[in-house]
Motif scaffolding. Structure first.
Motif, PDB file in Angstrom:
ATOM      1  N   SER A 262     -28.721  23.048   5.486  1.00 59.15           N
ATOM      2  CA  SER A 262     -27.911  23.819   4.544  1.00 59.15           C
ATOM      3  C   SER A 262     -26.809  22.953   3.938  1.00 59.15           C
ATOM      4  O   SER A 262     -26.492  23.068   2.749  1.00 59.15           O
ATOM      5  N   GLN A 263     -26.232  22.069   4.766  1.00 63.13           N
ATOM      6  CA  GLN A 263     -25.169  21.199   4.273  1.00 63.13           C
ATOM      7  C   GLN A 263     -25.703  20.177   3.274  1.00 63.13           C
ATOM      8  O   GLN A 263     -25.079  19.898   2.247  1.00 63.13           O
ATOM      9  N   VAL A 264     -26.875  19.590   3.559  1.00 62.51           N
ATOM     10  CA  VAL A 264     -27.501  18.643   2.620  1.00 62.51           C
ATOM     11  C   VAL A 264     -27.814  19.334   1.296  1.00 62.51           C
ATOM     12  O   VAL A 264     -27.538  18.795   0.207  1.00 62.51           O
ATOM     13  N   LEU A 265     -28.371  20.537   1.376  1.00 67.53           N
ATOM     14  CA  LEU A 265     -28.669  21.289   0.150  1.00 67.53           C
ATOM     15  C   LEU A 265     -27.391  21.590  -0.630  1.00 67.53           C
ATOM     16  O   LEU A 265     -27.352  21.451  -1.860  1.00 67.53           O
ATOM     17  N   PHE A 269     -26.586  20.548  -4.445  1.00 67.24           N
ATOM     18  CA  PHE A 269     -26.307  21.520  -5.516  1.00 67.24           C
ATOM     19  C   PHE A 269     -24.956  21.241  -6.171  1.00 67.24           C
ATOM     20  O   PHE A 269     -24.803  21.398  -7.388  1.00 67.24           O
ATOM     21  N   ILE A 270     -23.973  20.841  -5.373  1.00 65.10           N
ATOM     22  CA  ILE A 270     -22.679  20.487  -5.961  1.00 65.10           C
ATOM     23  C   ILE A 270     -22.821  19.281  -6.873  1.00 65.10           C
ATOM     24  O   ILE A 270     -22.260  19.231  -7.980  1.00 65.10           O
ATOM     25  N   GLU A 271     -23.619  18.302  -6.428  1.00 66.53           N
ATOM     26  CA  GLU A 271     -23.852  17.119  -7.257  1.00 66.53           C
ATOM     27  C   GLU A 271     -24.559  17.488  -8.556  1.00 66.53           C
ATOM     28  O   GLU A 271     -24.362  16.852  -9.598  1.00 66.53           O
ATOM     29  N   ALA A 272     -25.378  18.564  -8.507  1.00 64.58           N
ATOM     30  CA  ALA A 272     -26.100  19.010  -9.701  1.00 64.58           C
ATOM     31  C   ALA A 272     -25.235  19.868 -10.621  1.00 64.58           C
ATOM     32  O   ALA A 272     -25.694  20.292 -11.686  1.00 64.58           O
ATOM     33  N   ASP A 274     -23.075  22.709  -9.456  1.00 66.54           N
ATOM     34  CA  ASP A 274     -22.643  24.010  -8.934  1.00 66.54           C
ATOM     35  C   ASP A 274     -21.191  23.954  -8.464  1.00 66.54           C
ATOM     36  O   ASP A 274     -20.696  22.900  -8.033  1.00 66.54           O
ATOM     37  N   THR A 275     -20.521  25.087  -8.519  1.00 66.48           N
ATOM     38  CA  THR A 275     -19.242  25.224  -7.825  1.00 66.48           C
ATOM     39  C   THR A 275     -19.535  25.351  -6.327  1.00 66.48           C
ATOM     40  O   THR A 275     -20.669  25.658  -5.937  1.00 66.48           O
ATOM     41  N   PRO A 276     -18.543  25.137  -5.457  1.00 66.70           N
ATOM     42  CA  PRO A 276     -18.790  25.302  -4.012  1.00 66.70           C
ATOM     43  C   PRO A 276     -19.353  26.671  -3.647  1.00 66.70           C
ATOM     44  O   PRO A 276     -20.237  26.763  -2.798  1.00 66.70           O
ATOM     45  N   ALA A 277     -18.868  27.730  -4.277  1.00 66.83           N
ATOM     46  CA  ALA A 277     -19.374  29.073  -3.977  1.00 66.83           C
ATOM     47  C   ALA A 277     -20.835  29.212  -4.399  1.00 66.83           C
ATOM     48  O   ALA A 277     -21.658  29.770  -3.663  1.00 66.83           O
ATOM     49  N   GLN A 278     -21.166  28.700  -5.597  1.00 66.72           N
ATOM     50  CA  GLN A 278     -22.554  28.748  -6.055  1.00 66.72           C
ATOM     51  C   GLN A 278     -23.459  27.901  -5.163  1.00 66.72           C
ATOM     52  O   GLN A 278     -24.577  28.296  -4.833  1.00 66.72           O
ATOM     53  N   ALA A 279     -22.953  26.734  -4.774  1.00 64.54           N
ATOM     54  CA  ALA A 279     -23.738  25.844  -3.916  1.00 64.54           C
ATOM     55  C   ALA A 279     -24.035  26.500  -2.574  1.00 64.54           C
ATOM     56  O   ALA A 279     -25.150  26.373  -2.038  1.00 64.54           O
ATOM     57  N   SER A 280     -23.054  27.208  -2.011  1.00 68.78           N
ATOM     58  CA  SER A 280     -23.263  27.891  -0.739  1.00 68.78           C
ATOM     59  C   SER A 280     -24.356  28.937  -0.841  1.00 68.78           C
ATOM     60  O   SER A 280     -25.223  29.047   0.028  1.00 68.78           O
ATOM     61  N   LEU A 281     -24.320  29.722  -1.911  1.00 64.23           N
ATOM     62  CA  LEU A 281     -25.327  30.762  -2.110  1.00 64.23           C
ATOM     63  C   LEU A 281     -26.706  30.157  -2.316  1.00 64.23           C
ATOM     64  O   LEU A 281     -27.684  30.578  -1.690  1.00 64.23           O
ATOM     65  N   HIS A 282     -26.800  29.142  -3.180  1.00 62.29           N
ATOM     66  CA  HIS A 282     -28.094  28.523  -3.448  1.00 62.29           C
ATOM     67  C   HIS A 282     -28.651  27.830  -2.215  1.00 62.29           C
ATOM     68  O   HIS A 282     -29.859  27.886  -1.947  1.00 62.29           O
ATOM     69  N   ALA A 283     -27.784  27.177  -1.443  1.00 61.61           N
ATOM     70  CA  ALA A 283     -28.235  26.515  -0.212  1.00 61.61           C
ATOM     71  C   ALA A 283     -28.733  27.547   0.794  1.00 61.61           C
ATOM     72  O   ALA A 283     -29.770  27.352   1.444  1.00 61.61           O
ATOM     73  N   ALA A 284     -28.006  28.656   0.932  1.00 65.34           N
ATOM     74  CA  ALA A 284     -28.394  29.701   1.880  1.00 65.34           C
ATOM     75  C   ALA A 284     -29.725  30.340   1.504  1.00 65.34           C
ATOM     76  O   ALA A 284     -30.488  30.770   2.387  1.00 65.34           O
ATOM     77  N   ILE A 330     -38.790   8.964  -1.566  1.00 64.41           N
ATOM     78  CA  ILE A 330     -39.218   8.707  -2.952  1.00 64.41           C
ATOM     79  C   ILE A 330     -38.843   9.844  -3.899  1.00 64.41           C
ATOM     80  O   ILE A 330     -38.809   9.653  -5.115  1.00 64.41           O
ATOM     81  N   GLY A 331     -38.552  11.031  -3.352  1.00 64.23           N
ATOM     82  CA  GLY A 331     -38.233  12.171  -4.204  1.00 64.23           C
ATOM     83  C   GLY A 331     -36.744  12.294  -4.448  1.00 64.23           C
ATOM     84  O   GLY A 331     -35.949  12.240  -3.503  1.00 64.23           O
ATOM     85  N   GLU A 332     -36.353  12.466  -5.691  1.00 62.93           N
ATOM     86  CA  GLU A 332     -34.929  12.549  -6.024  1.00 62.93           C
ATOM     87  C   GLU A 332     -34.475  13.961  -6.381  1.00 62.93           C
ATOM     88  O   GLU A 332     -33.297  14.279  -6.270  1.00 62.93           O
ATOM     89  N   SER A 333     -35.392  14.813  -6.810  1.00 64.98           N
ATOM     90  CA  SER A 333     -34.993  16.158  -7.222  1.00 64.98           C
ATOM     91  C   SER A 333     -34.734  17.044  -6.008  1.00 64.98           C
ATOM     92  O   SER A 333     -35.222  16.771  -4.902  1.00 64.98           O
ATOM     93  N   ILE A 334     -33.970  18.114  -6.206  1.00 65.37           N
ATOM     94  CA  ILE A 334     -33.676  19.047  -5.120  1.00 65.37           C
ATOM     95  C   ILE A 334     -34.967  19.678  -4.613  1.00 65.37           C
ATOM     96  O   ILE A 334     -35.153  19.865  -3.409  1.00 65.37           O
TER      97      ILE A 334
END
Length: 460
Positions: A262-265, A269-272, A274-284, A330-334
């Motif tokens: 979840s932390q890696v995701l 997402f933040i690097e892509a 997202d705000t921290p709140a959005q990143a938390s939701l998307h990771a979850a 080799i994969g770079e995308s989420i």
């Protein structure tokens, strides 16, 4: 025919238990074992959820509010993993000393402490890091439940069903990881990422259910079990440490990634953008999928190992994990990163089941070479298998500490997980080589030699 075991229903105590006795098994033994297995799974499931509670709590801890960095969050996961792993040593002997029913009740009740502590500490942001680490260490008590639960169920089931029973027990327990993450997702979607106490409230109720269920429906087995003598013998046995090495690669990966995924995701997402709140939701929304599929795979890994052998399944698993790690490199995308991690979860889950099938098989085979009668061989196999289950579970869990620390260092050094993943892949290659050399190739040579000798006798 009446069974040979004696069931004291009032005291929840069983004496003269012999699951290898077909008459006993068919005359009520299987129903007793199944009942104990069900409640063992429930209690272990909740224990795993509490153990990995902080894999969800970090999603409720924005850096600007709590002052906890990404590296600190990996460290929190490592501390919880470390405590849970080390506690597996004493928990392994607990069911022999106190009884499976009594210890299951106690191990569920004691987890109320870290859950309540988590509510208290997260309700007051800005605490020093050591307080979060201490709270995560207390949650680690849930990791010890695995060892006592597996040792207990190992004693209830016959050799021919151990792969399935241990796989189901462990897989049901492992499902506690995606369960707590799914609860976290629902809370974030419903109340946002500032209300972690709702997750904890759910588990206070479930801990009560587990403790009451164990009290009402589980039993204490009288007879030989895991004691200090068995632990000393297991520690001196080479196979204990080789199996532990394999379990570092399978369970260490599962529990390590369970804390870190979840932390890696979230970081990705933040690097892509997202705000921290959005990143938390998307990771979850994604994080629970890996542990869920890995937990289910554990059951089928054990069942497959019953059919074709734990060593062969384990060898295939490590080969697949090397491929999955390569996908991460080799994969770079989420999306590709998520696929790679989920593949690692599934394969490590299968490997968890197959490695634990190796344990009773190895010590059952060793018992055949000892000057013991059938009862003595069964007691030896039961005690040694139980001890190694605990030791391998503890050492394997330490692999999860390594996963989190490697990822922490990799992100701190380079900003991504590439270096850590290369280390993981190298370890999987070593584990595959050990599996082949010790548990696939050598036993096969012995079988071939035995067949040649038997042919020679026939020809004479």
């Amino acid at each position: 025919m009446n069974p040979g075991f004696v069931e004291d229903k009032q005291r929840h105590r069983i004496t003269n238990w012999d699951p290898e006795n077909t008459n006993d098994w068919e005359s009520g033994g299987s129903a007793i074992a199944r009942r104990n297995l069900i409640w063992s799974v429930i209690a272990e499931h909740v224990g795993f959820s509490v153990w990995t509670l902080w894999s969800v709590m970090v999603l409720f801890m924005p850096t600007d509010v709590y002052g906890i960095s990404a590296g600190d969050k990996f460290l929190i996961g490592a501390v919880a993993t470390l405590t849970g792993s080390l506690l597996r040593f004493p928990y392994t002997m607990a069911t022999t000393r106190f009884g499976g029913r009594r210890w299951t009740m106690f191990s569920a009740i004691v987890l109320v402490i870290p859950v309540v502590a988590t509510i208290a500490i997260l309700a007051n942001p800005g605490q020093p890091l050591w307080m979060y680490l201490a709270c995560a260490a207390l949650a680690g008590f849930g990791g010890g439940n695995f060892a006592s639960s597996m040792t207990n169920i190992n004693a209830f089931y016959p050799q021919r069903l151990k792969g399935w029973a241990l796989g189901l027990n462990a897989g049901g327990g492992n499902l506690g990881v995606p369960a707590v993450q799914l609860v976290g997702l629902l809370v974030i979607a419903w109340a946002g990422n500032r209300a972690p106490y709702w997750v904890c409230a759910v588990y206070l109720v479930l801990l009560a259910v587990a403790a009451v269920g164990a009290a009402l429906f589980m039993d204490n087995l009288d007879g030989p079990g895991v004691d200090m003598a068995a632990m000393r013998s297991a520690i001196a046995d080479r196979d204990t440490w080789l199996i532990s090495l394999l379990y570092i690669g399978t369970f260490g990966s599962f529990i390590g990634f369970a804390f870190a995924f979840s932390q890696v995701l979230s970081l990705n997402f933040i690097e892509a953008g997202d705000t921290p709140a959005q990143a938390s939701l998307h990771a979850a929304q994604i994080a629970f999928i890996g542990p869920l599929l890995g937990s289910i795979a554990r059951v089928y890994g054990g069942k497959l190992a019953d059919g074709i052998g734990g060593s062969r399944v384990t060898l295939a698993v490590f080969g697949g994990m090397i491929v999955a790690a390569s996908i991460l490199l080799i994969g770079e995308s989420i999306a590709i990163q998520a696929v790679g991690f989920i593949a690692l979860f599934i394969l490590s889950g299968m490997g968890n089941g197959s490695v634990y099938k190796i344990i009773p098989s190895v010590f059952d085979a060793k018992s055949r070479s000892l000057p013991l009668d059938e009862v003595g061989r069964a007691n030896y196999s039961r005690a040694m298998s139980g001890a190694v289950i605990g030791i391998a579970g503890a050492v394997g869990g330490l692999g999860g500490v390594g996963i989190n620390m490697a990822l922490r260092q990799s992100y701190m050094s380079t900003g991504d997980a590439a270096i850590a993943v290369m280390v993981f892949a190298a370890f999987y290659a070593i584990a595959a080589a050990v599996t082949w050399r010790v548990y696939v190739a050598v036993p096969r040579k012995r079988e071939d030699a035995a067949m040649v000798a038997e042919s020679a006798k026939i020809s004479l």
